[in-house]
Design an enzyme around this catalytic site. Structure first.
Site, short mmCIF file in Angstrom:
data_model
loop_
_atom_site.label_atom_id
_atom_site.label_comp_id
_atom_site.label_asym_id
_atom_site.label_seq_id
_atom_site.Cartn_x
_atom_site.Cartn_y
_atom_site.Cartn_z
N GLY A 78 0.84 -1.19 0.00
CA GLY A 78 0.00 0.00 0.00
C GLY A 78 0.87 1.23 0.00
O GLY A 78 2.08 1.13 -0.19
N TYR A 151 8.74 -3.84 4.12
CA TYR A 151 8.29 -4.08 2.75
C TYR A 151 9.50 -4.18 1.81
O TYR A 151 9.59 -5.08 0.98
CB TYR A 151 7.35 -2.93 2.35
N LYS A 155 11.08 -7.42 -0.35
CA LYS A 155 11.32 -7.35 -1.80
C LYS A 155 12.74 -7.81 -2.11
O LYS A 155 12.98 -8.55 -3.07
CB LYS A 155 11.12 -5.92 -2.31
N LYS A 202 -7.27 14.70 -3.22
CA LYS A 202 -7.42 15.86 -2.32
C LYS A 202 -7.84 17.10 -3.11
O LYS A 202 -8.71 17.85 -2.69
CB LYS A 202 -6.10 16.14 -1.58
P1 NAD Z 1 -1.95 -3.61 -5.90
O1 NAD Z 1 -2.07 -3.65 -4.41
O2 NAD Z 1 -2.94 -2.83 -6.67
O3 NAD Z 1 -1.89 -5.09 -6.47
C1 NAD Z 1 -1.43 -6.18 -5.73
C2 NAD Z 1 -2.49 -7.24 -5.79
O4 NAD Z 1 -2.04 -8.39 -5.05
C3 NAD Z 1 -3.83 -6.80 -5.15
O5 NAD Z 1 -4.88 -6.88 -6.09
C4 NAD Z 1 -4.02 -7.77 -4.01
O6 NAD Z 1 -5.37 -8.13 -3.77
C5 NAD Z 1 -3.19 -8.96 -4.49
N1 NAD Z 1 -2.86 -9.82 -3.36
C6 NAD Z 1 -2.34 -9.45 -2.16
N2 NAD Z 1 -2.21 -10.52 -1.37
C7 NAD Z 1 -2.66 -11.58 -2.07
C8 NAD Z 1 -2.81 -12.95 -1.78
N3 NAD Z 1 -2.45 -13.45 -0.58
N4 NAD Z 1 -3.30 -13.77 -2.72
C9 NAD Z 1 -3.68 -13.27 -3.94
N5 NAD Z 1 -3.57 -11.99 -4.27
C10 NAD Z 1 -3.08 -11.15 -3.35
O7 NAD Z 1 -0.47 -3.10 -6.19
P2 NAD Z 1 0.21 -2.66 -7.57
O8 NAD Z 1 0.49 -1.21 -7.45
O9 NAD Z 1 -0.56 -3.18 -8.72
O10 NAD Z 1 1.62 -3.42 -7.45
C11 NAD Z 1 1.87 -4.66 -8.09
C12 NAD Z 1 3.25 -5.14 -7.68
O11 NAD Z 1 4.24 -4.16 -7.99
C13 NAD Z 1 3.39 -5.42 -6.19
O12 NAD Z 1 4.20 -6.55 -6.00
C14 NAD Z 1 4.11 -4.19 -5.67
O13 NAD Z 1 4.85 -4.48 -4.51
C15 NAD Z 1 5.00 -3.85 -6.85
N6 NAD Z 1 5.34 -2.42 -6.84
C16 NAD Z 1 4.41 -1.48 -7.14
C17 NAD Z 1 4.75 -0.14 -7.14
C18 NAD Z 1 3.75 0.95 -7.46
O14 NAD Z 1 4.14 2.11 -7.47
N7 NAD Z 1 2.51 0.64 -7.74
C19 NAD Z 1 6.06 0.25 -6.84
C20 NAD Z 1 6.99 -0.74 -6.53
C21 NAD Z 1 6.62 -2.07 -6.56
#
Ligand code: NAD
Length: 339
Positions: A78, A151, A155, A202
């Site tokens: 998050g 977090y 990673k 916001k």
């Molecule tokens: P997001 O939270 O929208 O998507 C992650 C998804 O994983 C969610 O839909 C959630 O329901 C699912 N999930 C969590 N726990 C689960 C479980 N136990 N079983 C099945 N599904 C599960 O996040 P995002 O922004 O789409 O990010 C996707 C990936 O990219 C993540 O691994 C995140 O750490 C990585 N990431 C994202 C960002 C960013 O800026 N959005 C930056 C760095 C890394």
């Protein structure tokens, strides 16, 4: 046509990735613990399995033989409020590590041809990100490791896990470190949203001559990559021979106040920024202001060298699209309440 599994496809990046890969004629199976909030499932996949990937029996069911590609995006994550208060540390580490332990092993057992793992810039050491104007996020600056959140530690562990499976079991992996990906159809409210979405919300919720609260002194810096360019960068990495880890992000670094001002300018409202920090923040919310590192910017030299492509869209262009979508969501909420 490839057979593709997208884990976490009910989320922001996974949903967009699934949509793109389905539009190119591939067979898409998604597994997520929840449905996608904003995409109709027929738009993004052929099969949507609701399941908890921390459970190995679910992962066994979802990843079958003859899968061409698995994209592992599922994570317990998050925005700052979720990751930096410390309250969710154990869940974040346990849940995401369990998912990755299950997935890496299953991909070997089922002989998946190629696996993508989404790491994060949060794994970079805090000591290289203390100067907001000069952060170092070059890939080889990762060690000695010192991420500023659990977090980030998870990673880092999971990148190493996938690379270890590559060395010991020939798992064909690609690992990318995302830097703040943003855009429409992502979380925009509720505490898990990231700063571009929070700023747009916001501003969209505020009156013509109002004021928005920006956490911290507003001088902390970040870069933000629009979702379409992120997907393009992921697919190009998958097509390449380079395993990574490699940054996927923008090099257009801005302060958080500058980001807020971009949203304000797009809205054409006469809104002021009020920074809330230190004791004042604590008195209002009862916890320390959750900011993360002082500065962070993507460093794209390695990606460019290995893949031969660069992201290029200005932040403002992506923010305009995001603001438009978020102000529609705000309007929908307002009309629901007034019914
Ligand atoms: P997001 O939270 O929208 O998507 C992650 C998804 O994983 C969610 O839909 C959630 O329901 C699912 N999930 C969590 N726990 C689960 C479980 N136990 N079983 C099945 N599904 C599960 O996040 P995002 O922004 O789409 O990010 C996707 C990936 O990219 C993540 O691994 C995140 O750490 C990585 N990431 C994202 C960002 C960013 O800026 N959005 C930056 C760095 C890394």
């Amino acid at each position: 046509m490839k057979k593709i599994v997208i884990l976490g496809g009910g989320g922001f990046i996974g949903g967009h990735l699934a949509k793109r890969l389905k539009s190119e004629g591939n067979h898409i199976r998604i597994c997520d613990i929840k449905k996608h909030e904003y995409f109709d499932h027929s738009e993004i996949c052929d099969e949507f399995i609701i399941g908890d990937l921390t459970d190995p029996s679910v992962v066994r069911l979802v990843i079958e033989e003859n899968v061409d590609e698995v994209y592992q995006l599922a994570a317990d994550m998050g925005g700052a409020l979720y990751i930096f208060t410390g309250e969710h540390d154990a869940d974040v580490m346990h849940n995401s590590a369990m998912i990755n332990l299950n997935v890496a092993r299953e991909c070997v057992l089922k002989k998946v041809k190629k696996v993508f793992y989404s790491s994060s810039a949060c794994m970079y050491p805090e000591h290289n990100q203390l100067d907001p104007n000069n952060p170092n996020c070059q890939e080889d600056s990762a060690y000695p490791a010192n991420p500023d959140s659990e977090y980030g530690w998870e990673k880092l562990f999971s990148e190493r896990l996938y690379l270890a499976y590559n060395r010991n079991y020939n798992l064909n992996v690609r690992v990318a470190r995302f830097h703040n990906i943003f855009g429409p159809q992502g979380t925009w409210t509720g505490g898990k949203e990231k700063s571009p979405a929070a700023m747009c919300r916001k501003v969209a919720e505020e009156n013509e001559n109002g004021q928005i609260e920006v956490w911290g002194d507003g001088k902390q810096t970040r870069s933000f990559l629009y979702i379409d360019e992120c997907i393009e960068a992921v697919l190009r990495l998958m097509e390449s021979d380079f395993l990574g880890p490699v940054n996927i992000g923008s090099e257009e670094m801005v302060s958080i106040n500058e980001l807020a001002q971009i949203a304000i300018d797009i809205s054409q409202k006469n809104i002021k920024i009020r920074n809330l920090d230190g004791q004042e923040f604590f008195d209002k919310y009862g916890f320390k202001c959750p900011l993360g590192v002082k500065g962070r910017n993507s460093h794209n030299k390695l990606y460019n060298e290995k893949i031969g492509w660069m992201v290029s869209q200005p932040l403002k262009v992506g923010m305009e699209k995001t603001y438009t979508w978020i102000s529609e969501q705000v309007q929908k909420k307002i009309s629901e309440y007034s019914l």
